[in-house]
Design an enzyme around this catalytic site. Structure first.
Site, PDB file in Angstrom:
ATOM      1  N   HIS A 133      46.254  47.546  91.427  1.00  0.00           N
ATOM      2  CA  HIS A 133      45.000  47.950  92.232  1.00  0.00           C
ATOM      3  C   HIS A 133      44.777  49.246  92.195  1.00  0.00           C
ATOM      4  CE1 HIS A 133      46.393  44.087  94.756  1.00  0.00           C
ATOM      5  NE2 HIS A 133      45.848  43.846  93.763  1.00  0.00           N
ATOM      6  N   ASP A 172      53.550  32.192  79.687  1.00  0.00           N
ATOM      7  CA  ASP A 172      53.334  31.153  79.025  1.00  0.00           C
ATOM      8  C   ASP A 172      51.766  30.686  78.979  1.00  0.00           C
ATOM      9  OD1 ASP A 172      52.918  30.209  81.469  1.00  0.00           O
ATOM     10  OD2 ASP A 172      54.379  28.564  81.732  1.00  0.00           O
ATOM     11  N   GLU A 220      37.250  35.705  90.272  1.00  0.00           N
ATOM     12  CA  GLU A 220      37.516  36.678  91.157  1.00  0.00           C
ATOM     13  C   GLU A 220      36.464  37.965  90.991  1.00  0.00           C
ATOM     14  OE1 GLU A 220      40.818  39.790  92.851  1.00  0.00           O
ATOM     15  OE2 GLU A 220      41.610  38.370  91.697  1.00  0.00           O
ATOM     16  N   ASP A 238      49.136  39.163  85.493  1.00  0.00           N
ATOM     17  CA  ASP A 238      49.639  39.102  86.670  1.00  0.00           C
ATOM     18  C   ASP A 238      49.183  37.278  87.019  1.00  0.00           C
ATOM     19  OD1 ASP A 238      50.562  39.444  89.550  1.00  0.00           O
ATOM     20  OD2 ASP A 238      48.496  39.169  89.974  1.00  0.00           O
ATOM     21  N   HIS A 239      48.062  36.977  86.603  1.00  0.00           N
ATOM     22  CA  HIS A 239      47.413  35.716  87.011  1.00  0.00           C
ATOM     23  C   HIS A 239      48.091  34.637  86.106  1.00  0.00           C
ATOM     24  CE1 HIS A 239      43.738  36.834  89.323  1.00  0.00           C
ATOM     25  NE2 HIS A 239      44.806  37.548  89.701  1.00  0.00           N
ATOM     26  N   ASP A 240      48.940  34.957  85.093  1.00  0.00           N
ATOM     27  CA  ASP A 240      49.928  34.382  84.598  1.00  0.00           C
ATOM     28  C   ASP A 240      51.395  34.170  85.094  1.00  0.00           C
ATOM     29  OD1 ASP A 240      51.041  32.640  82.488  1.00  0.00           O
ATOM     30  OD2 ASP A 240      51.197  34.425  81.011  1.00  0.00           O
ATOM     31  N   THR A 260      53.790  28.853  87.181  1.00  0.00           N
ATOM     32  CA  THR A 260      55.142  29.166  86.379  1.00  0.00           C
ATOM     33  C   THR A 260      55.213  30.589  86.299  1.00  0.00           C
ATOM     34  OG1 THR A 260      54.069  29.215  84.247  1.00  0.00           O
ATOM     35  CG2 THR A 260      54.576  27.317  84.994  1.00  0.00           C
ATOM     36  N   SER A 305      49.865  30.157  81.241  1.00  0.00           N
ATOM     37  CA  SER A 305      49.410  29.185  82.388  1.00  0.00           C
ATOM     38  C   SER A 305      48.127  29.598  83.110  1.00  0.00           C
ATOM     39  CB  SER A 305      50.451  29.432  83.416  1.00  0.00           C
ATOM     40  OG  SER A 305      50.692  30.443  84.067  1.00  0.00           O
ATOM     41  N   TYR A 342      57.174  32.141  83.746  1.00  0.00           N
ATOM     42  CA  TYR A 342      57.100  32.518  82.362  1.00  0.00           C
ATOM     43  C   TYR A 342      55.857  32.925  81.982  1.00  0.00           C
ATOM     44  CZ  TYR A 342      61.338  29.760  82.758  1.00  0.00           C
ATOM     45  OH  TYR A 342      62.598  29.135  83.082  1.00  0.00           O
TER      46      TYR A 342
END
Length: 1475
Positions: free
Chosen positions: A1071, A908, A977, A823-825, A904, A910, A906
């Site tokens: 969650h 990828d 986090e 999700d954080h990507d 982004t 990130s 995608y």
């Protein structure tokens, strides 16, 4: 002179009296206050005094504090006469045992603290006399066993803490006497969950059902259920076996003084307890020494007496159930005997009109008399039909229905009276209680004919059609209730149906008719036509249809479905009303009519005219924008000062720091959007004041606020225009092979699709109260569909929060962790830069208002947090995209508010590399030129951690008592986090550096940029492969993977952007998978000495990785422990709803409430609209939800909260849907996730499976990727893992050695070339010459056609040798199609023309003796200079010729590039520095 001695005497006397008074006071204090203790009134505190025994204190003492001493034992009577004692603190001593009478005379003691001692045993009567005790703390001791009578003298005990002891077994009934219990903790013990503990499971379930008490107890053994709540254990799981009788007793006759034996043997698991009953009462062996229970279960009665006479029965009982033997009689032969039944009455069935006899006879001395009564002890009626037979039986002739009931036979003599009861069951003719109704249905539907009847015996329901038997097929089904269900009704099913109720008395029949109407596809009754309207007006687009079944009407605008909101309204017949039309509303509208037969659609074009007239708000533009800039900047600066000049003070600060954007461009873009919207809000307020009307009413049109030219002016002054990106996708040598960091140029036709810092996409049109930017529910009194929206916090506490969790039997906690990492990507919403409202600068959490940017989560009146004085929870709105919410991107119309995705879209990586060039540079190790990421401190394992972030105090330094370790720096700012997420970031940062080092070994001629981008490309492919091949199949299941479909190649028409509902609601389903505890396990998969970490202590705690064992224990806790099962009644654990980012003396946040509030902030349409979008049936009543939400309890809660199905927020509804078998998702959630992940894959030009992105050999190797391999390669010292770390496995049998886990062979990335010294260098001299060939045609399978090769050869021949002197190049021309001669000729003509231009340029340059290089610098003839460390250039006859130095192979294994030197060199001390 005589007076002076007198005065002196008086003075001396006064001094003596003062000293005497002080001595008296001191002596009194000394008697009541022990030495070195602090005493105040009735409180005595003796802490840290090294006391070894309990000191004597005054009888009136109410609080006695003996903490932190060395008391080893409590002598009986140590607290005698302290009857006023209310609180006794004995924790943190060395007490080993609590003896009997330890707390004698403490009848008023309420609070007793004994935790953190060395207590091993507690005597049975240790707490006797503590009748007022309410709270008892015994945790963190060494208690192994508890006597069941230890707590039976504590009637008022409400809280009992026994966690963190060594308790393995608990005797049944240990806590059964604690009727006032409200909180019981048994967690963190070594509980062995076998059949003996089921009594505790039942007790915990009783607590949970009553809601009066909370309890925690988890299993430690056996391993297969380790971590499971005891409350969830069932007898079947433990192989418990009900008792079964193997030997039964027999009747016996005895005389006085003899011995009698009743045999009873039973088997079961666990071994049953034998209990003997006499006359249905349990025998007590303790109260009568004549009674003995032998080891084999035999009852021995010695010295028999008359009182022993009676009926005996043996009962075998264990936790799985009980079994009884037959009743046997012990007859005592002697003097007068009490009555005993010889024949007892039995339940008897009888037909109406027949006769019945209930037999009853008894024996005794004297002979008993038999009498009868009805069951309620009323005498029998005087009726000639009713008689008592000579033997004592009850005889009734011509039985009527009224004779049915209970009858009691009494046998009485002078000794005693006994009785027995039986029922007369009168059988009767069936009577219908539910009759079927005639139905009219449409062909293909399912119809139910309900039919039910009563009678004696219960009648059987049978169905016929037209008097004949029903067809024997799957379509006709008679349910157990008697209902006839016909599925897929056909025309030939029409006719009369008969329901017959039959029993032995007779039958009854009732009929119903079925009428079947043929199906009809939708046909439009009215259709819309093209229309032109003026801006600011309301318009209605007609559309209605007919069909069978009745069609449902939906509207689409430019391919996006329209939903009910303040902007759009769809009437019951299907007409679409658009309020306050602006130019943004222009476009193509499609009306779609659907039913189960098919669908029909019709479209029209709406054009919007903008008259050139001034608007009401034009005069206020200048002053409003100045004020907006000032107020927004003031609020932002105030927030930054508050956040960055000190440690975080509250969960609000933590959340704000956690979400605060760090990239300057992001901050600027968010600021511009806020200024723009604030300006228009101020203009609106000015106009409202001038017109004296309510602008919030439906009569006001926002498009009349400001004219288009002034909107453009506001855009320029606010900064919106300045923050528009200009994309440059011209460097095709780069873009064809590598991704940009910000995601631009992936889709060459739409370069901004999927890019960072762009608006989220929409599946459905946004829903705002005013149609533009006001969230639903911002006005707490406004009704929707006749009901007000519930507060998000109320939805959370009623529906979502849970203290009970069920372990997932299939999947590990890593399933959750990968979802969060993924999700954080994909998405990160930019929230408002200010925590203070713009209007007056007050902090949002203090004013609890909805003034922008505040949108506080209000706390309901009966919420537990109200007791702490909290009125709301902190929440600010997401920043708007510049031009949304009030204007379009053309700055000439009002558009609904959209939000910014900071990442982004995608997949990828990130989250590893960042989503902007600025972020990417900050985490790269640019100094080494080896393509590495920056690294932090190196651990004992020799592997580095992430580097630390620099700057002001961060969210990771929130507690002065914890280690002052700053946050780690990673590609995503949320890496800190929680500890599990930080561990994943550490893994992938190491994976990059591992691959980069290997690639550089294979290709030493590559420069740092080439190594970096090639590695980044491989890491992104690994994450894609793990997600789609290993993770998604477990989430989507077989059904969802079919919806996702197989990969069929890149589709440039697919927008891979993240849609808003996915980021705001759908993907937050993860969650519900989070455990409340982060487990930390050593190499033997046992807890580490520092223990596990509660989730609320795992937030922003990098110091636990640095100081408490690194990442390995956390990673083992993720793949070695079962995850949390997703159950609709057990959603978010209370660590997330009650203790999120908790800090001392502050109100923690509630993640579920935040999710719901964020959905409203983003204008996410209600759940019902997404059901329709996903082709589920419309749900207009809560009963309509029963297929997706089967639990009536949950549906009742939803109805109580929302009132209407049309109001339900998307997030909670998705969470409570029942899971599709084989998946972890409900049907609507599965639809949304499969849609998003299909777009992410199909719309990604650089998807790892897209042909040409990797060579076939490279793709084969990439498909060997697994998260297990990543763990093996990049952990500190993990040597054994499951093949699939997402699946639960038993240690050690289900684990494999890392040596057996397949790995990616990077040798297929080795260059095979003759010009390798420059081939792999981004900035090398020949980059522009060889770049495209090396990027596109490195492999034999990728070579172009023959004609394309000829064209390239021509380009090489005429272009390469001239490019030193010219700026034009033709390497990027597309080749002609094989069969298109005309196109080929045109291209050749263009090449020839360009070559002529180059020749002319070359001739002009050759006419001079000077040379001008690429940077524009002039060089004299016959001069030489170094262009870079490896390149020497010479100017001769106006021509520049450059020579590249060839590097010899290095003589050491790890050469180092030194600044200023061309070739890598071997440092002298390299070998010495090796460990």
């Amino acid at each position: 002179m005589a007076v002076r001695p007198t005065r002196r005497c008086l003075l001396a006397l006064l001094l003596c009296f003062a000293w005497w008074a002080m001595a008296v006071v001191a002596s009194k204090q000394g008697a009541g206050c022990p030495s070195r203790c602090l005493c105040f009134r009735t409180t005595v505190r003796c802490m840290h005094l090294l006391l070894e025994a309990v000191p004597a204190v005054a009888p009136q003492t109410s609080i006695l504090d003996l903490r932190f001493n060395r008391i080893r034992e409590i002598q009986p009577g140590a607290f005698r006469r302290l009857r006023s004692l209310n609180t006794l603190l004995l924790n943190n001593n060395q007490i080993k045992k609590i003896p009997n009478g330890a707390f004698e005379d403490l009848e008023n003691l309420k609070y007793l603290y004994l935790y953190k001692n060395e207590i091993q045993s507690i005597d049975r009567q240790a707490f006797k006399g503590l009748a007022s005790l309410e709270q008892l703390y015994l945790h963190f001791n060494q208690i192994e066993t508890l006597d069941p009578e230890s707590f039976q003298h504590l009637p008022k005990l409400e809280r009992l803490f026994l966690h963190n002891n060594r308790i393995t077994h608990l005797v049944p009934g240990t806590f059964s006497q604690l009727e006032s219990m409200k909180r019981l903790r048994l967690d963190s013990n070594a509980l062995h969950c076998d059949c003996e503990i089921l009594w505790l499971a039942d007790l915990l379930k009783t607590y949970a059902q009553s809601g009066n008490a909370q309890a925690a107890a988890t299993c430690e053994y056996p391993r297969r259920i380790q971590g499971r709540s005891v409350a969830t254990i069932t007898p079947e799981e433990l192989n418990c076996e009900r008792p079964r009788i193997t030997s039964e007793p027999q009747d016996a006759d005895v005389t006085s003084g003899n011995t009698v034996y009743f045999t009873c043997r039973a088997e079961g698991n666990p071994k049953p307890e034998i209990i003997w009953l006499r006359n249905n009462n349990e025998l007590s062996m303790k109260t009568d020494s004549r009674l003995n229970l032998l080891d084999d279960g035999t009852l021995m009665i010695q010295n028999t007496q008359e009182a022993d006479e009676g009926v005996y029965q043996c009962m075998a009982k264990n936790v799985a159930g009980e079994a009884k033997t037959q009743e046997v009689t012990l007859r005592y032969l002697g003097s007068p005997a009490r009555p005993t039944f010889v024949i007892q009455p039995q339940n008897t069935e009888v037909l109406v009109g027949e006769s019945v006899t209930l037999e009853c006879s008894a024996t005794g001395h004297p002979l008993p008399q038999i009498t009868w009564t009805r069951g309620d002890r009323t005498p029998l009626p005087i009726d000639p039909r009713v008689n008592i037979t000579p033997s004592g039986g009850l005889y009734i002739q011509n039985v009527a229905q009224s004779d049915s009931g209970e009858y009691t036979c009494f046998a009485s003599n002078s000794v005693d009276s006994i009785h027995a009861t039986a029922f007369i069951i009168v059988q009767a003719l069936p009577q219908f209680t539910v009759t079927p109704q005639s139905r009219v249905v449409i062909e293909g539907q399912t119809v139910d004919f309900q039919c039910a009847a009563k009678g004696h015996p219960q009648p059987v329901i049978a169905w016929t059609k037209g008097g004949s038997q029903l067809s024997v097929d799957r379509r006709h089904l008679v349910l157990s209730s008697g209902t006839l269900r016909i599925s897929g009704v056909a025309l030939h099913d029409q006719g009369q149906y008969e329901c017959q109720a039959v029993n032995i008395i007779g039958s009854q029949k009732v009929v119903a008719h079925l009428t079947v109407q043929p199906r009809v596809t939708p046909v439009f009754a009215s259709i819309p036509s093209d229309m032109t309207v003026e801006v600011g007006t309301n318009v209605q687009l007609p559309c209605s249809s007919q069909g069978e079944p009745e069609p449902a009407i939906t509207w689409n605008k430019d391919g996006v479905q329209v939903t009910e909101s303040g902007k759009f309204h769809i009437s019951p017949e299907g007409f679409l009303t658009i309020n306050d039309v602006g130019t943004a509303d222009a476009g193509r509208y499609e009306c779609v009519a659907r039913n189960t037969i098919g669908y029909a659609s019709v479209s029209m074009v709406l054009s919007v005219n903008v008259p050139d007239v001034s608007r009401n708000g034009d005069p206020y533009v200048a002053t409003s924008i100045v004020e907006a800039i000032a107020t927004v900047d003031r609020a932002i600066n105030s927030t930054r000062t508050h956040l960055f000049d000190s440690r975080p003070r509250s969960p609000n600060d933590l959340l704000a720091l956690f979400r605060y954007p760090r990239d300057p461009y992001t901050v600027g873009q968010a600021r511009a959007g806020e200024i723009f919207e604030r300006t228009l809000q101020l203009i609106q307020e000015h106009v409202q004041h001038g017109l004296m009307v309510d602008l919030n009413g439906t009569s006001y049109h926002y498009n009349d606020l400001v004219s288009p030219q002034y909107l453009s002016l506001i855009a320029n002054l606010s900064g919106c225009t300045a923050h528009r990106r200009v994309n440059n996708c011209s460097d095709m040598c780069f873009h064809q092979k590598y991704r940009t960091h910000d995601g631009t140029c992936n889709n060459l036709q739409h370069p901004m699709w999927g890019a960072s810092l762009t608006a989220f996409e929409r599946l459905l049109k946004a829903v705002y109260e005013n149609g533009f930017n006001t969230p639903r529910g911002i006005n707490s009194q406004r009704q929707y569909n006749g009901h007000v929206l519930p507060m998000p916090r109320l939805v959370s506490t009623t529906l979502i929060g849970t203290e009970v969790i069920t372990p997932d039997e299939q999947f590990t906690h890593m399933l959750m962790q990968w979802g969060q990492f993924l999700d954080h990507d994909l998405d990160s919403t930019v929230v408002a830069l200010s925590q203070a409202r713009f209007s007056d600068g007050q902090h949002c959490s203090s004013v609890c208002s909805n003034d922008p940017p505040c949108f506080s989560v209000m706390i309901p009146p009966n919420d537990p947090r109200v007791r702490s004085g909290a009125r709301c929870m902190f929440f600010v709105r997401s920043s708007p995209v510049c031009g949304s919410g009030m204007t379009s991107l053309l700055m000439n119309s009002v558009y609904p508010r959209e939000q910014i995705n900071q990442l982004t879209s995608y997949i990828d990586a990130s989250n590893v590399y960042g989503s902007t060039d600025h972020e990417a540079r900050s985490i790269r190790d640019l100094a080494s030129h080896r393509g590495l990421l920056r690294q932090g401190i190196v651990q004992r394992s020799g592997k580095p951690l992430l580097p630390f972030a620099t700057g002001p105090p961060t969210e990771c330094m929130r507690d002065e008592n914890e280690s002052p370790i700053p946050c780690f720096l990673a590609g995503d700012h949320r890496a800190n986090e929680q500890l599990g997420l930080t561990s994943m970031h550490t893994l992938w940062f190491r994976e990059h550096n591992r691959i980069a080092a290997e690639l550089l070994k294979l290709n030493p001629h590559w420069d740092g940029d080439t190594v970096y981008h090639e590695t980044r490309k491989i890491v992104g492919a690994e994450i894609q492969h793990i997600t789609y091949r290993h993770w998604l199949p477990k989430i989507l299941g077989e059904v969802g993977m079919k919806m996702l479909g197989e990969y069929r190649g890149y589709d440039p028409s697919v927008n891979a952007g993240i849609f808003n509902a996915f980021a705001t609601a759908a993907f937050r389903f993860g969650h519900t998978l989070i455990n409340p505890l982060l487990y930390r396990l050593d190499e033997n998969f046992e807890p580490i000495p520092q223990g596990h970490v509660p989730l609320h202590k795992a937030f922003f705690s990098p110091f636990r990785i640095v100081n408490e064992g690194g990442i390995d224990p956390l990673l083992r806790g993720l793949f070695g422990v079962a995850g949390k099962m997703r159950i609709p009644s057990q959603l978010l654990n209370t660590e997330l709803t009650e203790r999120l980012f908790s800090m001392a003396h502050t109100v923690a946040l509630d993640l579920a409430a935040i999710n719901i509030q964020r959905g409203r902030d983003h204008g996410i349409p209600p759940y019902h609209d997404y059901r329709v979008y996903c082709n589920l049936s419309a749900a207009y009543t809560f009963e309509d939800l029963k297929n997706e939400i089967k639990s009536p309890v949950i549906r009742e809660k939803l109805q109580r909260l929302y009132g209407s199905t049309l109001n339900i927020d998307l997030f909670p509804a998705l969470m409570v849907e029942d899971l599709v078998p084989g998946s972890r998702l409900g049907p609507t959630l599965m639809c949304l996730l499969s849609t998003q992940f299909r777009r992410l894959r199909d719309g990604d030009r650089l998807w790892y499976e897209n042909p040409g992105v990797f060579s076939p050999a490279q793709l084969t190797q990439l498909k060997q990727t697994s998260l297990a391999r990543i763990l093996c390669d990049n952990s500190d010292n993990i040597t054994r893992v499951q093949q699939d770390v997402f699946r639960v496995a038993e240690f050690p049998h289900g684990y494999s050695s890392c040596e057996d886990i397949p790995r990616v062979d990077l040798r297929v990335w080795q260059d095979c070339c003759e010009d390798c010294r420059t081939r792999g260098q981004f900035n090398a001299f020949s980059y522009h010459f060889r770049g495209r060939r090396s990027l596109e045609f490195s492999y034999e399978d990728d070579k172009p056609t023959k004609r394309a090769r000829w064209r390239k050869a021509l380009s090489v021949k005429h272009g390469k040798h001239l490019s030193n002197a010219t700026s034009a190049t033709h390497e990027h021309l597309e080749g002609p199609a094989t069969n298109d001669l005309k196109e080929f000729v045109l291209e050749m003509q263009k090449i020839i023309t360009d070559l002529r231009k180059q020749i002319n340029s070359l001739e002009s340059r050759l006419s001079t003796t000077e040379c001008v290089d690429d940077s524009g610098e002039s060089h004299g003839g016959n001069t030489k200079w170094k262009k870079d460390p490896c390149t020497v250039c010479e100017c001769k006859n106006g021509q520049i010729t450059c020579f590249v130095e060839a590097c010899q192979p290095a003589a050491c294994p790890q050469p180092v590039k030194v600044e200023g030197a061309c070739c890598p060199v071997c440092l002298k001390n390299t070998a010495e520095e090796k460990p």
